[in-house]
Motif scaffolding. Structure first.
Motif, PDB file in Angstrom:
ATOM      1  N   LEU A 153       0.850  -1.178   0.000  1.00  0.00           N
ATOM      2  CA  LEU A 153       0.000   0.000   0.000  1.00  0.00           C
ATOM      3  C   LEU A 153       0.893   1.237   0.000  1.00  0.00           C
ATOM      4  O   LEU A 153       2.050   1.181   0.420  1.00  0.00           O
ATOM      5  CB  LEU A 153      -0.903  -0.007   1.233  1.00  0.00           C
ATOM      6  CG  LEU A 153      -1.971  -1.105   1.265  1.00  0.00           C
ATOM      7  CD1 LEU A 153      -2.627  -1.170   2.634  1.00  0.00           C
ATOM      8  CD2 LEU A 153      -3.013  -0.865   0.177  1.00  0.00           C
ATOM      9  N   PRO A 154       0.363   2.383  -0.444  1.00  0.00           N
ATOM     10  CA  PRO A 154       1.192   3.595  -0.519  1.00  0.00           C
ATOM     11  C   PRO A 154       1.912   3.942   0.788  1.00  0.00           C
ATOM     12  O   PRO A 154       3.100   4.303   0.763  1.00  0.00           O
ATOM     13  CB  PRO A 154       0.176   4.670  -0.912  1.00  0.00           C
ATOM     14  CG  PRO A 154      -0.833   3.927  -1.721  1.00  0.00           C
ATOM     15  CD  PRO A 154      -0.963   2.579  -1.050  1.00  0.00           C
ATOM     16  N   HIS A 155       1.237   3.830   1.927  1.00  0.00           N
ATOM     17  CA  HIS A 155       1.884   4.215   3.192  1.00  0.00           C
ATOM     18  C   HIS A 155       2.991   3.248   3.591  1.00  0.00           C
ATOM     19  O   HIS A 155       3.869   3.598   4.380  1.00  0.00           O
ATOM     20  CB  HIS A 155       0.854   4.338   4.319  1.00  0.00           C
ATOM     21  CG  HIS A 155       0.264   3.040   4.771  1.00  0.00           C
ATOM     22  ND1 HIS A 155      -0.849   2.486   4.190  1.00  0.00           N
ATOM     23  CD2 HIS A 155       0.640   2.170   5.752  1.00  0.00           C
ATOM     24  CE1 HIS A 155      -1.159   1.357   4.795  1.00  0.00           C
ATOM     25  NE2 HIS A 155      -0.268   1.134   5.733  1.00  0.00           N
ATOM     26  N   GLU A 156       2.978   2.022   3.047  1.00  0.00           N
ATOM     27  CA  GLU A 156       4.022   1.056   3.369  1.00  0.00           C
ATOM     28  C   GLU A 156       5.327   1.348   2.628  1.00  0.00           C
ATOM     29  O   GLU A 156       6.365   0.777   2.946  1.00  0.00           O
ATOM     30  CB  GLU A 156       3.530  -0.356   3.033  1.00  0.00           C
ATOM     31  CG  GLU A 156       2.369  -0.793   3.912  1.00  0.00           C
ATOM     32  CD  GLU A 156       1.794  -2.135   3.499  1.00  0.00           C
ATOM     33  OE1 GLU A 156       1.933  -2.493   2.310  1.00  0.00           O
ATOM     34  OE2 GLU A 156       1.221  -2.819   4.359  1.00  0.00           O
ATOM     35  N   ARG A 157       5.270   2.252   1.669  1.00  0.00           N
ATOM     36  CA  ARG A 157       6.486   2.636   0.928  1.00  0.00           C
ATOM     37  C   ARG A 157       7.216   3.805   1.596  1.00  0.00           C
ATOM     38  O   ARG A 157       8.296   4.185   1.159  1.00  0.00           O
ATOM     39  CB  ARG A 157       6.115   3.016  -0.505  1.00  0.00           C
ATOM     40  CG  ARG A 157       5.431   1.901  -1.289  1.00  0.00           C
ATOM     41  CD  ARG A 157       5.252   2.285  -2.756  1.00  0.00           C
ATOM     42  NE  ARG A 157       4.511   1.268  -3.482  1.00  0.00           N
ATOM     43  CZ  ARG A 157       3.225   1.359  -3.779  1.00  0.00           C
ATOM     44  NH1 ARG A 157       2.540   2.443  -3.422  1.00  0.00           N
ATOM     45  NH2 ARG A 157       2.608   0.403  -4.440  1.00  0.00           N
ATOM     46  N   LEU A 158       6.612   4.372   2.615  1.00  0.00           N
ATOM     47  CA  LEU A 158       7.219   5.514   3.299  1.00  0.00           C
ATOM     48  C   LEU A 158       8.359   5.054   4.202  1.00  0.00           C
ATOM     49  O   LEU A 158       8.365   3.926   4.701  1.00  0.00           O
ATOM     50  CB  LEU A 158       6.179   6.242   4.147  1.00  0.00           C
ATOM     51  CG  LEU A 158       4.949   6.808   3.418  1.00  0.00           C
ATOM     52  CD1 LEU A 158       3.989   7.426   4.429  1.00  0.00           C
ATOM     53  CD2 LEU A 158       5.359   7.838   2.367  1.00  0.00           C
TER      54      LEU A 158
END
Length: 219
Positions: A153-158
């Motif tokens: 998910l997008p937040h897991e790439r942060l």
């Protein structure tokens, strides 16, 4: 056969939190659960690393939020210094916000500060015996992360710091509030915010907050 477990009188526990009153409460609980244990405490990441360099411990109980350093960053450094030292995270942040990141960084267990005293003692004993302490919900999430073919998910790439800033913004804190709470400049926090919006293809704080609510990152 001679036991390889240390006796209670030789158990050494280090409690790390930037609030002295909370540290005292945790120490009191653990002293009751580990009769005769040697308890130490400190209030920031550098003090913790210095103490671990100076003497061996059987357990570190630490908060995520410490001045100037992100929890995963500090934990990774601690595990490089003492790879076999079990670390139990005791945090105000809900499990679904930070637990997976902390386990990936090397934590042996994760509890919220709202946990019952007996749960803290149970978790401490379990990780000191070589186990891990996870709730059912965290266990399911950890299992999901190791499945192949599952897109992030997008937040897991942060990064860890970006994720921390994301959660703080979504909880309603301003850039100034965040800068003060984690001891960084307003400019630095603004830079993190810009990176977060770019990486997640979001336009503003409202969209960021909506995303965080939809994915259970804040309550």
């Amino acid at each position: 056969m001679e036991s390889t477990m240390r006796t209670a009188t030789t158990v050494r526990i280090l409690v790390v939190d930037d609030h002295p009153s909370f540290r005292r409460g945790v120490k009191d609980i653990l002293e009751e659960g580990f009769e005769g244990a040697s308890m130490a405490e400190c209030g920031n990441a550098q003090e913790m690393l210095d103490q671990v360099r100076e003497q061996p411990y059987d357990l570190v109980v630490m908060d995520i939020s410490m001045p100037g350093r992100s929890g995963p960053e500090v934990l990774k450094e601690l595990k490089q210094l003492a790879p076999t030292l079990p670390v139990l995270i005791l945090s105000m942040h809900p499990e679904d916000q930070y637990a997976i990141r902390m386990f990936k960084a090397g934590a042996a267990g994760y509890l919220t500060k709202a946990s019952a005293p007996e749960e803290l003692v149970h978790a401490a004993k379990k990780v000191m015996a070589g186990g891990q302490y996870v709730s059912a919900s965290v266990g399911e999430a950890l299992a999901l992360t190791v499945r192949t073919g599952v897109d992030k998910l997008p937040h897991e790439r942060l990064s860890d710091r970006e994720y921390e800033v994301l959660c703080l913004i979504a909880s309603g804190q301003t850039v100034s509030d965040i800068a003060e709470s984690i001891h960084l400049s307003v400019t630095t926090i603004s830079t993190y915010r810009a990176r977060i919006l770019d990486k997640m293809s979001l336009k503003n704080n409202a969209e960021l907050t909506r995303y965080a609510l939809q994915h259970g990152l804040v309550v």
